[in-house]
Motif scaffolding. Structure first.
Motif, mmCIF file in Angstrom:
data_model
loop_
_atom_site.group_PDB
_atom_site.id
_atom_site.type_symbol
_atom_site.label_atom_id
_atom_site.label_comp_id
_atom_site.label_asym_id
_atom_site.label_seq_id
_atom_site.Cartn_x
_atom_site.Cartn_y
_atom_site.Cartn_z
ATOM 1 N N ASP A 10 32.721 5.223 68.140
ATOM 2 C CA ASP A 10 33.055 3.810 68.031
ATOM 3 C C ASP A 10 32.122 3.119 67.047
ATOM 4 O O ASP A 10 30.909 3.291 67.112
ATOM 5 C CB ASP A 10 32.941 3.114 69.394
ATOM 6 C CG ASP A 10 34.038 3.523 70.351
ATOM 7 O OD1 ASP A 10 35.098 3.974 69.873
ATOM 8 O OD2 ASP A 10 33.840 3.378 71.570
ATOM 9 N N GLY A 11 32.697 2.371 66.131
ATOM 10 C CA GLY A 11 31.913 1.627 65.159
ATOM 11 C C GLY A 11 31.474 2.432 63.949
ATOM 12 O O GLY A 11 30.936 1.878 62.998
ATOM 13 N N ALA A 12 31.685 3.732 63.975
ATOM 14 C CA ALA A 12 31.287 4.589 62.849
ATOM 15 C C ALA A 12 32.427 4.680 61.837
ATOM 16 O O ALA A 12 33.596 4.565 62.188
ATOM 17 C CB ALA A 12 30.921 5.980 63.335
ATOM 18 N N GLU A 13 32.067 4.881 60.591
ATOM 19 C CA GLU A 13 33.068 5.049 59.535
ATOM 20 C C GLU A 13 33.246 6.509 59.141
ATOM 21 O O GLU A 13 34.234 6.851 58.509
ATOM 22 C CB GLU A 13 32.674 4.236 58.308
ATOM 23 C CG GLU A 13 32.734 2.743 58.544
ATOM 24 C CD GLU A 13 32.475 1.942 57.287
ATOM 25 O OE1 GLU A 13 32.655 2.485 56.177
ATOM 26 O OE2 GLU A 13 32.076 0.789 57.418
ATOM 27 N N ASP A 45 31.121 10.594 75.333
ATOM 28 C CA ASP A 45 32.102 9.817 76.073
ATOM 29 C C ASP A 45 33.467 10.449 75.825
ATOM 30 O O ASP A 45 33.874 10.629 74.681
ATOM 31 C CB ASP A 45 32.075 8.374 75.565
ATOM 32 C CG ASP A 45 33.118 7.500 76.211
ATOM 33 O OD1 ASP A 45 33.798 7.942 77.148
ATOM 34 O OD2 ASP A 45 33.243 6.340 75.767
ATOM 35 N N CYS A 46 34.183 10.777 76.868
ATOM 36 C CA CYS A 46 35.480 11.442 76.733
ATOM 37 C C CYS A 46 36.460 10.625 75.894
ATOM 38 O O CYS A 46 37.370 11.167 75.307
ATOM 39 C CB CYS A 46 36.066 11.701 78.112
ATOM 40 S SG CYS A 46 37.674 12.507 78.081
ATOM 41 N N CYS A 47 36.296 9.354 75.820
ATOM 42 C CA CYS A 47 37.281 8.484 75.154
ATOM 43 C C CYS A 47 36.995 8.280 73.672
ATOM 44 O O CYS A 47 37.361 7.257 73.095
ATOM 45 C CB CYS A 47 37.357 7.157 75.883
ATOM 46 S SG CYS A 47 37.871 7.356 77.589
ATOM 47 N N GLN A 48 36.353 9.201 73.034
ATOM 48 C CA GLN A 48 36.106 9.145 71.598
ATOM 49 C C GLN A 48 37.278 9.787 70.858
ATOM 50 O O GLN A 48 38.132 10.437 71.449
ATOM 51 C CB GLN A 48 34.832 9.917 71.240
ATOM 52 C CG GLN A 48 33.595 9.460 71.937
ATOM 53 C CD GLN A 48 32.977 8.219 71.307
ATOM 54 O OE1 GLN A 48 33.455 7.675 70.340
ATOM 55 N NE2 GLN A 48 31.891 7.773 71.901
ATOM 56 N N GLU A 49 37.242 9.652 69.549
ATOM 57 C CA GLU A 49 38.196 10.342 68.693
ATOM 58 C C GLU A 49 37.503 11.578 68.150
ATOM 59 O O GLU A 49 36.469 11.487 67.498
ATOM 60 C CB GLU A 49 38.612 9.432 67.544
ATOM 61 C CG GLU A 49 39.583 10.060 66.588
ATOM 62 C CD GLU A 49 39.999 9.100 65.483
ATOM 63 O OE1 GLU A 49 40.051 9.574 64.326
ATOM 64 O OE2 GLU A 49 40.241 7.915 65.755
#
Length: 88
Positions: A10-13, A45-49
């Protein structure tokens, strides 16, 4: 055959490629990538891409964990089939 596993947090490019290697064939490269994916999900976190790349075939995964704590790879099977000839 080259494989890579990473996460887009999250928040990373950019993707953080956390594991990579070479295996002699598609089944072993795919299996190693899935093993590393499971380890990465357990640590994150399991909910990452998550991203996988096996022999230049990319996959984007939003995985789930089954009740028995095994990785739900059904979404991966759509892109990275166990049988390389069935990929497309």
């Amino acid at each position: 055959m080259r494989w890579q596993v990473g996460v887009l947090r999250d928040g990373a490019e950019n993707i953080d490629w956390t594991a990579a290697g070479d295996e002699p064939d598609w089944p072993r490269a795919r299996r190693r990538a899935l093993d590393e994916l499971h380890a990465l999900i357990a640590a994150e976190d399991c909910c990452q891409e998550y991203r996988l790349l096996v022999d230049s075939v990319p996959a984007i995964v939003f995985p789930g964990i089954n009740e028995d704590r095994s990785l739900d790879v059904s979404v991966v099977d759509d892109v990275l089939a166990a049988d390389r000839d069935r990929r497309f």
